[in-house]
Motif scaffolding. Structure first.
Motif, PDB file in Angstrom:
ATOM      1  N   ILE A 251       0.838  -1.205   0.000  1.00  0.00           N
ATOM      2  CA  ILE A 251       0.000   0.000   0.000  1.00  0.00           C
ATOM      3  C   ILE A 251       0.871   1.253   0.000  1.00  0.00           C
ATOM      4  O   ILE A 251       0.647   2.202  -0.761  1.00  0.00           O
ATOM      5  N   THR A 255       1.150   1.672  -4.398  1.00  0.00           N
ATOM      6  CA  THR A 255      -0.219   2.020  -4.789  1.00  0.00           C
ATOM      7  C   THR A 255      -0.546   3.462  -4.406  1.00  0.00           C
ATOM      8  O   THR A 255       0.193   4.109  -3.660  1.00  0.00           O
ATOM      9  N   ALA A 257      -3.347   4.076  -2.817  1.00  0.00           N
ATOM     10  CA  ALA A 257      -4.313   3.937  -1.726  1.00  0.00           C
ATOM     11  C   ALA A 257      -3.811   4.693  -0.501  1.00  0.00           C
ATOM     12  O   ALA A 257      -2.594   4.810  -0.273  1.00  0.00           O
ATOM     13  N   ALA A 307      -5.191  -9.428  -8.080  1.00  0.00           N
ATOM     14  CA  ALA A 307      -5.727  -8.173  -7.550  1.00  0.00           C
ATOM     15  C   ALA A 307      -4.614  -7.302  -6.975  1.00  0.00           C
ATOM     16  O   ALA A 307      -4.640  -6.071  -7.121  1.00  0.00           O
ATOM     17  N   LEU A 308      -3.625  -7.910  -6.328  1.00  0.00           N
ATOM     18  CA  LEU A 308      -2.496  -7.135  -5.823  1.00  0.00           C
ATOM     19  C   LEU A 308      -1.726  -6.478  -6.965  1.00  0.00           C
ATOM     20  O   LEU A 308      -1.309  -5.314  -6.866  1.00  0.00           O
ATOM     21  N   SER A 311      -3.674  -3.491  -8.265  1.00  0.00           N
ATOM     22  CA  SER A 311      -3.744  -2.336  -7.357  1.00  0.00           C
ATOM     23  C   SER A 311      -2.659  -1.311  -7.636  1.00  0.00           C
ATOM     24  O   SER A 311      -2.766  -0.158  -7.205  1.00  0.00           O
ATOM     25  N   ARG A 316      -6.510   6.097  -7.094  1.00  0.00           N
ATOM     26  CA  ARG A 316      -6.884   5.695  -5.731  1.00  0.00           C
ATOM     27  C   ARG A 316      -8.058   4.725  -5.718  1.00  0.00           C
ATOM     28  O   ARG A 316      -8.036   3.726  -4.987  1.00  0.00           O
ATOM     29  N   ALA A 319      -6.992   1.291  -6.803  1.00  0.00           N
ATOM     30  CA  ALA A 319      -6.111   0.693  -5.799  1.00  0.00           C
ATOM     31  C   ALA A 319      -6.908   0.171  -4.608  1.00  0.00           C
ATOM     32  O   ALA A 319      -6.699  -0.964  -4.155  1.00  0.00           O
ATOM     33  N   THR A 321     -10.154  -0.589  -4.428  1.00  0.00           N
ATOM     34  CA  THR A 321     -11.024  -1.709  -4.826  1.00  0.00           C
ATOM     35  C   THR A 321     -10.218  -2.995  -4.983  1.00  0.00           C
ATOM     36  O   THR A 321     -10.619  -4.062  -4.491  1.00  0.00           O
ATOM     37  N   ALA A 322      -9.091  -2.899  -5.690  1.00  0.00           N
ATOM     38  CA  ALA A 322      -8.273  -4.096  -5.926  1.00  0.00           C
ATOM     39  C   ALA A 322      -7.715  -4.649  -4.620  1.00  0.00           C
ATOM     40  O   ALA A 322      -7.639  -5.872  -4.436  1.00  0.00           O
ATOM     41  N   LEU A 323      -7.315  -3.783  -3.709  1.00  0.00           N
ATOM     42  CA  LEU A 323      -6.766  -4.253  -2.433  1.00  0.00           C
ATOM     43  C   LEU A 323      -7.833  -4.939  -1.587  1.00  0.00           C
ATOM     44  O   LEU A 323      -7.554  -5.941  -0.911  1.00  0.00           O
TER      45      LEU A 323
END
Length: 427
Positions: A251, A255, A257, A307-308, A311, A316, A319, A321-323
């Protein structure tokens, strides 16, 4: 007033293992509440109270993790030779004593020695509780372990909240009190554990002329199938390191996020485990069913690692949503793998060496905790495309385990230990 009391008794009766099984669940929740107080601030204690440098803290924790690997097989050997309840209580007291010893010195070598000694009984704990569940809950051991894991997560949450409240005071003395609180929890659970009756040891099964040492080896170190199973399980335990270590770092470093998402995702992980671990346990209640769970498990790993990777694509919203998708998929992978691993590790162990076998299997989790952070750090350094490659490696480990266990799970001479065996004598 009678209706609530009746409901209460019914709810308790649904927990396998009887009164002593329920008492051991109380032990688990107190244990993890105390551990939750201390675990999150361990490195900070060595930094702010003991005055160690960052490099010294890293070396201390690496050495402790390496020494702790031996704790699981040692515990298994002891549990086959001495009363299980006493072994559990002894490890709890040893954990408290080594932790209390940290208060006596600020010397780096002594702190490393005490931490390493404490890692041995600490790593032994999960193996001994699994063995207790196998003996106390019998055919319902998977459900018991699921309930136990739920209590563990509740305990971690309580302890974590307590630690956060204590550290919010900004006082370095808070670290000492959190350590003492964990020590007191070990003393409490040791006394509570000693009130539990010793569960029946595994029964010996009548031998037939067709039985050979090769069919049921008494030593896990000579059982190539079990060693292969343990090695592949060490890889499948990576979900723990990905969730606890990789996701927060990913994170921050890869990303868009917000950093505050990291603790929220850990809360999401805990909530999902509490809600779904027990209901999903029924899908792994037999050995064959536990083996079949390896298929959805590998699928969840693929979804989580993809998904990682997604991300880090930018933005944002994407990132976050995927996380969330990654954590949900990997949490269900954690739940499914825990269910499968509980049943298979016990079912593959012969009755006369159950402790030794579960001790060796405990190496899977201990090794992952030691080497896992190094592996996921390398994956993150390689970039987003390395996540799908790790997912493929996890699929390979699951497929290898599924094939490896084909003969042991379906062989007529090796029925699932979920089915009670014929008793000849007890040792």
């Amino acid at each position: 007033m009678s209706r609530p009391s009746s409901w209460h008794r019914t709810a308790l009766d649904r927990i396998p293992g009887g009164r002593d099984g329920r008492r051991m669940l109380v032990v688990s929740i107190i244990d993890k509440t105390g551990t939750g107080l201390w675990a999150g601030c361990t490195a900070l204690y060595f930094t702010y109270v003991s005055g160690l440098s960052l490099g010294q803290v890293g070396l201390l924790m690496t050495v402790s993790g390496g020494v702790g690997i031996a704790g699981a097989p040692l515990a298994g050997l002891l549990a086959d030779r001495f009363p299980l309840v006493r072994v559990i209580a002894a490890t709890q007291l040893a954990r408290g004593a080594t932790l209390l010893a940290l208060l006596t010195t600020d010397h780096f070598l002594l702190l490393t020695l005490y931490s390493a000694l404490g890692a041995l009984p600490d790593r032994a704990g999960s193996v001994l509780i699994k063995l207790y569940a196998a003996r106390q809950a019998g055919a319902e051991r998977v459900r018991y372990q699921a309930i136990q894991r739920t209590t563990v997560n509740i305990g971690w949450s309580i302890g974590g909240l307590g630690a956060a409240a204590a550290l919010a005071t900004g006082s370095t003395q808070a670290y000492t009190w959190l350590l003492v609180g964990n020590v007191l929890s070990y003393l409490a659970i040791a006394l509570l554990t000693l009130r539990c009756a010793e569960p029946s040891a595994p029964s010996l099964v009548a031998a037939t002329a067709r039985d050979t040492p090769r069919d049921k080896p008494s030593s896990p170190w000579r059982d190539r199938t079990f060693l292969g199973y343990t090695a592949t399980d060490a890889v499948l335990f990576l979900d723990d390191t990905i969730l606890q270590v990789a996701v927060p770092l990913w994170i921050v470093h890869a990303t868009d996020a917000p950093v505050g998402l990291a603790p929220l995702l850990l809360v999401l992980n805990t909530v999902l485990v509490v809600l779904f671990q027990v209901p999903l346990a029924r899908f792994g209640a037999t050995t064959a069913a536990a083996r079949r769970l390896l298929f959805p498990l590998t699928g969840l790993f693929v979804v989580g690692t993809l998904a990682l990777a997604a991300s880090a694509a930018g933005g944002r919203a994407l990132a976050v949503t995927a996380l969330v998708v990654a954590v949900v998929a990997l949490t269900f992978a954690e739940i499914v793998h825990a269910t499968s691993s509980w049943e298979l590790s016990v079912a593959l162990a012969p009755a006369d060496a159950q402790g030794a076998y579960l001790g060796v299997h405990g190496l899977a989790h201990s090794t992952q905790r030691f080497a896992g952070p190094l592996l996921v750090t390398a994956v993150m350094t390689a970039g987003p495309l390395a996540w799908p490659l790790l997912g493929l490696a996890l699929v390979g480990a699951g497929a290898a385990q599924h094939r490896l266990l084909r003969d042991r799970v379906t062989h007529p001479a090796q029925p699932s230990l979920s089915v009670p065996t014929v008793t000849v004598s007890e040792h």
